[in-house]
Each structure stands twice: as structure tokens, then as C-alpha cells.
Write an enzyme that holds these catalytic residues in place. Sequence first.
Site, PDB file in Angstrom:
ATOM      1  N   TYR A   1      29.892 -39.291 -35.859  1.00  0.00           N
ATOM      2  CA  TYR A   1      28.673 -39.997 -35.308  1.00  0.00           C
ATOM      3  C   TYR A   1      28.965 -41.559 -35.166  1.00  0.00           C
ATOM      4  CZ  TYR A   1      23.952 -41.611 -34.634  1.00  0.00           C
ATOM      5  OH  TYR A   1      22.762 -42.222 -34.143  1.00  0.00           O
TER       6      TYR A   1
ATOM      7  N   SER B   1      23.719 -47.340 -33.515  1.00  0.00           N
ATOM      8  CA  SER B   1      23.460 -47.144 -34.729  1.00  0.00           C
ATOM      9  C   SER B   1      23.836 -48.045 -35.956  1.00  0.00           C
ATOM     10  CB  SER B   1      23.548 -45.894 -35.213  1.00  0.00           C
ATOM     11  OG  SER B   1      23.542 -45.627 -36.517  1.00  0.00           O
TER      12      SER B   1
END
Length: 289
Positions: free
Chosen positions: A144, A131
Amino acid sequence: GCDSGCGQATARHLDAMGFQVFASVLDPQGPGAKELRRSCSPRLTLLQMDLTKPEDIQRVLQHIQAHTNSTGLWGLVNNAGFNDTIADAELSPLGKFRTCMEVNFFGSLELTKGLLPLLRSAGGRIVTVSSPAGDLPFPCLAAYGASKAALSLLMDTFRSELQPWGIKVSLVLPGYYKTGTTCDPAFWNLQKQRLVASLPRELLQAYGEDYVEEINRQFIQFMKVAVEDLSAVVNSITDGLLAANPAVRYYPGQGLGLMYFIHRYLPYFVRDLFLKGFFINPKLPRALR
């Protein structure tokens, strides 16, 4: 990670191309698994696996080894990801950081290491969905983002170390796509309520419940930019598996070029302003007003 989203779409795509696909799902009786059974050929094998459970990983490894021992394994796609907290790092429970690391980092690490003998024998490929949150400090995504940063660095290290074996390693860093619960306001409202209920009283007083509410409101607003068409991500994963010279990094999604340009070439305060304007711009905590 084929219960939904990019993993499920990729499994269907590769099955349609004629590959023998081993698709792992968290819930073999869930709607995602049923959709794969309905839409794919008998070649596709569904395997139940929770990446936080070593016994699940070992069972999957044994199954794949038994079915590919003579041929080797051509490709591994690490796609499973987890995040259920949108909040400042100080407000995010330590357990959320650990869960993100268990799924997004340690699970992928254990599975990759377990499959490397089969990948080495085939001179195969590893494609991992990470990501941009692992490269850039998105507000309220510390748990995250930290796990994805660790994952990206791990795969870059594998890419260098496995080069002599003929294994090519690629990272896919997608923009914001509509997958699973990522765009379900009811899910995020429930997570916000649980977070507020779990916060120590002094911490909640310092930031204010309205601070957490505003973060959640902005994130739900941000959901509206999520892209439903997953083909760009699926095509990037497929290219990483099949191209003679796959890219080291793929960036499917709009706006990522500008985002990385700002990140790499402009001052930090410009990057921070951009991320707040693009994603979440929290108001002042209560104690600072």
C-alpha cells in the site's frame, strides 16, 4: 471512489453545495450507491467504474466529456484506494503489490490524464487523497505504501507541470479514519487466513504462523483509534477545490504533525521505534528466536 467513506461524504457535501457531481462507484447497486441516490439531488450522476479496467475508465471519460465539453471540468478528486494485506514485504504476495499499484497509482494516472483537457479548459483543480504511508515506512504496509508514494510523487509532478495552465494540484494525507472495510475485524481475519494459506512452506516456517497472527492482532487493536468523523478530510478536499490558494498538502487527522516532525528531524532509528510503537511492532520471526 464514492462507495463509502471519504469519497461518499465528499460527494454528498459537494452536491449539497450546489455542484454538479459525477460520483464513481464500484458497485452501482451497493449500499453506498443507494445512499447517494437517496440523499443527493438529481444533479448528482452515479457512474460505475473499476479503476483496474481501462474500458470502465474510457466509458466514464466519454460520459463526462459529453456533459462538460462546453464548460470544461472544474475539479477531479482522486479518492479510490485499495489495500487488503497487512504483512511484511517478504510475506506479501507480489500480486498484492500489483493490485495496489493498479488501483492506487495507474488507475488515478489514467483517469487524470484522460480528464486533463477538460481541466485545462476550465483552469480547474486536482485533489488527490494519498496517505502518510506513502511518506513513512509503516511496518507491514509495503504494498500500500509503495503505491501511495508513487501517487504522491506523480501528483507533485503534475502540480509543477500544470502550473502554467492555471491548474492547482493538492494532496490530502489523512490520518486513520473509519471507512469501508478498513475497520472490519472479520475482513482482516479472513485476509490473514488467506495469506497464511498462500505462503510457501519454507517462508511460513521461517516467520511462523504466530508471527502473522500477532501482526493481525495488533492491527485490529490499532483499529480502535480510527476516527469516525470524516469532516476534516471532506473539508480538506473542499478547500483544495475551492480556495483561491489551496494548500499543496493537507494533513487532516490527529498526531500527524508529531509523526512528520519525527520523520523529518530525528534519526531513523527514532522514527522506526515511533512507528512500531504507534502502529505495529512485530515480534521476532520464528527462525530468529
